[in-house]
Design a protein around this motif. Structure first.
Motif, PDB file in Angstrom:
ATOM      1  N   UNK A   1      33.969  63.608   2.537  1.00 22.09           N
ATOM      2  CA  UNK A   1      34.910  63.005   3.226  1.00 22.09           C
ATOM      3  C   UNK A   1      36.331  63.518   2.976  1.00 22.09           C
ATOM      4  N   UNK A   2      36.622  64.084   4.395  1.00 25.07           N
ATOM      5  CA  UNK A   2      38.083  65.296   4.533  1.00 25.07           C
ATOM      6  C   UNK A   2      39.399  64.671   5.100  1.00 25.07           C
ATOM      7  N   UNK A   3      40.097  64.666   3.719  1.00 20.03           N
ATOM      8  CA  UNK A   3      41.771  63.905   4.147  1.00 20.03           C
ATOM      9  C   UNK A   3      42.702  65.215   4.192  1.00 20.03           C
TER      10      UNK A   3
ATOM     11  N   UNK B   1      38.579  61.952   7.711  1.00 19.83           N
ATOM     12  CA  UNK B   1      37.131  62.070   8.571  1.00 19.83           C
ATOM     13  C   UNK B   1      35.963  62.014   7.847  1.00 19.83           C
ATOM     14  N   UNK B   2      34.731  61.277   8.117  1.00 16.93           N
ATOM     15  CA  UNK B   2      33.645  61.412   7.808  1.00 16.93           C
ATOM     16  C   UNK B   2      32.767  62.419   8.135  1.00 16.93           C
TER      17      UNK B   2
ATOM     18  N   UNK C   1      31.366  65.446  12.510  1.00 23.73           N
ATOM     19  CA  UNK C   1      32.582  64.570  12.122  1.00 23.73           C
ATOM     20  C   UNK C   1      33.301  63.371  12.935  1.00 23.73           C
ATOM     21  N   UNK C   2      33.450  62.644  11.628  1.00 20.17           N
ATOM     22  CA  UNK C   2      33.841  61.242  12.462  1.00 20.17           C
ATOM     23  C   UNK C   2      35.004  59.995  12.043  1.00 20.17           C
ATOM     24  N   UNK C   3      35.965  60.206  12.747  1.00 26.15           N
ATOM     25  CA  UNK C   3      37.393  59.834  12.434  1.00 26.15           C
ATOM     26  C   UNK C   3      36.952  58.478  11.274  1.00 26.15           C
ATOM     27  N   UNK C   4      37.515  58.640  10.430  1.00 21.49           N
ATOM     28  CA  UNK C   4      38.352  57.561   9.678  1.00 21.49           C
ATOM     29  C   UNK C   4      39.020  56.698   9.453  1.00 21.49           C
ATOM     30  N   UNK C   5      39.770  55.677  10.467  1.00 25.59           N
ATOM     31  CA  UNK C   5      41.209  54.580   9.842  1.00 25.59           C
ATOM     32  C   UNK C   5      41.848  55.288   8.956  1.00 25.59           C
ATOM     33  N   UNK C   6      42.997  55.163   8.719  1.00 27.20           N
ATOM     34  CA  UNK C   6      44.300  55.220   7.998  1.00 27.20           C
ATOM     35  C   UNK C   6      44.400  54.098   7.692  1.00 27.20           C
ATOM     36  N   UNK C   7      44.901  53.440   6.705  1.00 26.70           N
ATOM     37  CA  UNK C   7      46.477  52.201   6.700  1.00 26.70           C
ATOM     38  C   UNK C   7      47.104  52.870   6.651  1.00 26.70           C
TER      39      UNK C   7
END
Length: 142
Positions: free
Chosen positions: A99-101, A111-112, A134-140
């Motif tokens: 996971x990249x932040x 993103x994962x 790469x796939x976006x991950x939702x950020x709260x």
């Protein structure tokens, strides 16, 4: 250290080191010390990337994008890499997931990623990038 854990450690180091290069390259204050040839050396000639928006990019497109993005951040840019793990491994190839932040100008994104590496004696960590998805991950926002 056995061969399998050695490949995992080399590929993991490559993920961390390449993202450290990106921070240096993209931040105006550190771009002069970033070695662009290091980036080019670890991207295999047949490298392919699936960007988080689904676009497929070949090696030339990725290298060109990074090249023209030099010093485009004023300093508020960080990348952290978490949860590195091998999802598949053979003698000279490995698939890593991580996971990249990123934080850029006060905005966070995550993103994962899954990346395929093969061994390469000429690469700094002994592995080169073959494929990245790469796939976006939702950020709260809370």
């Amino acid at each position: 250290m056995d061969e399998k854990s050695s490949l995992l450690s080399r590929a993991s180091a490559e993920v961390v080191d390449l993202h450290r290069f990106f921070v240096d390259w993209f931040v105006a204050g550190s771009a002069d010390r970033a070695d662009f040839s290091r980036f080019e050396r670890v991207m295999n000639e047949s490298f392919c990337m699936v960007a988080p928006d689904g676009q497929i990019l070949d090696r030339d497109a990725v290298v060109d994008h990074v090249r023209v993005s030099r010093a485009t951040c004023d300093g508020d840019f960080t990348i952290s890499i978490e949860d590195i793990r091998a999802s598949w491994q053979a003698d000279d190839a490995i698939v890593l997931c991580y996971v990249e932040t990123q934080q850029r100008a006060g905005k966070h994104s995550r993103r994962r990623s899954s990346a395929v590496f093969t061994t390469s004696s000429s690469a700094p960590n002994g592995v080169e990038w073959r494929h990245l998805h790469e796939t976006w991950l939702q950020v709260s926002e809370g």
